[in-house]
Design a protein around this motif. Structure first.
Motif: not given
Length: 173
Positions: A142-143, A147-149, A154
């Motif tokens: 991810s950037e 954003d990384y699930e 998050r």
């Protein structure tokens, strides 16, 4: 590992096989953590699931029967993943074959890394490490961390726990 202490934990897949590239296997890890939290065996403060390893910041609250929760986690996740491999990907099983007297197959490498996090600085450094792991050059998953699930990043960015088992480490302070 001692009950009541907070640890940075790394579990690595045998021979660094990228089994967690498959969503269903990441889901097994998430579901197992959720059950252990719900049963008040562990508290999870942060995590990331990478293609071939897992980082956690967690606390063992009480034993799961006669064993520590981390042993239950490893045993159960291995069993579930091997059940799926036998049914859906039997050609992958030989990669996990062992003859160590204990078992026929091994998912997790022996002796996971467990580091006691006995200061706030150590805890925050390891949370940053976990959340930035997917951005490393060799992964580029991810950037931005959030954003990384398959990470708690998050949760720390938005306060929303999409997994239903996270506890904010700042509640410890």
């Amino acid at each position: 590992m001692l009950l009541g202490e907070v640890y940075f934990w790394t579990d690595t897949v045998k021979d660094w096989k990228k089994i967690f590239s498959q969503t269903r296997y990441k889901t097994i890890l998430i579901d197992t953590l959720r059950v252990l939290v719900k049963r008040k065996k562990i508290i999870v403060y942060a995590f990331v699931i990478m293609p071939n390893h897992l980082h956690l910041i967690w606390q063992m609250i009480e034993t799961n029967g006669k064993e520590m929760p981390h042993a239950s986690f490893n045993k159960y996740t291995s069993h579930q993943i091997f059940q799926d491999l036998k049914l859906n990907h039997p050609d992958a099983l030989p990669y996990f074959k062992v003859s160590d007297g204990e078992r026929n197959f091994r998912l997790w490498q022996r002796d996971p890394l467990a580091i006691l996090l006995d200061t706030q600085d150590k805890l925050e450094q390891k949370i940053d490490y976990i959340h930035y792991n997917p951005l490393q050059v060799q992964w580029q998953l991810s950037e931005q961390p959030e954003d990384y699930e398959w990470s708690s990043a998050r949760f720390y960015e938005t306060g929303i726990d999409n997994f239903g088992f996270l506890t904010d480490y700042r509640n410890l302070l």
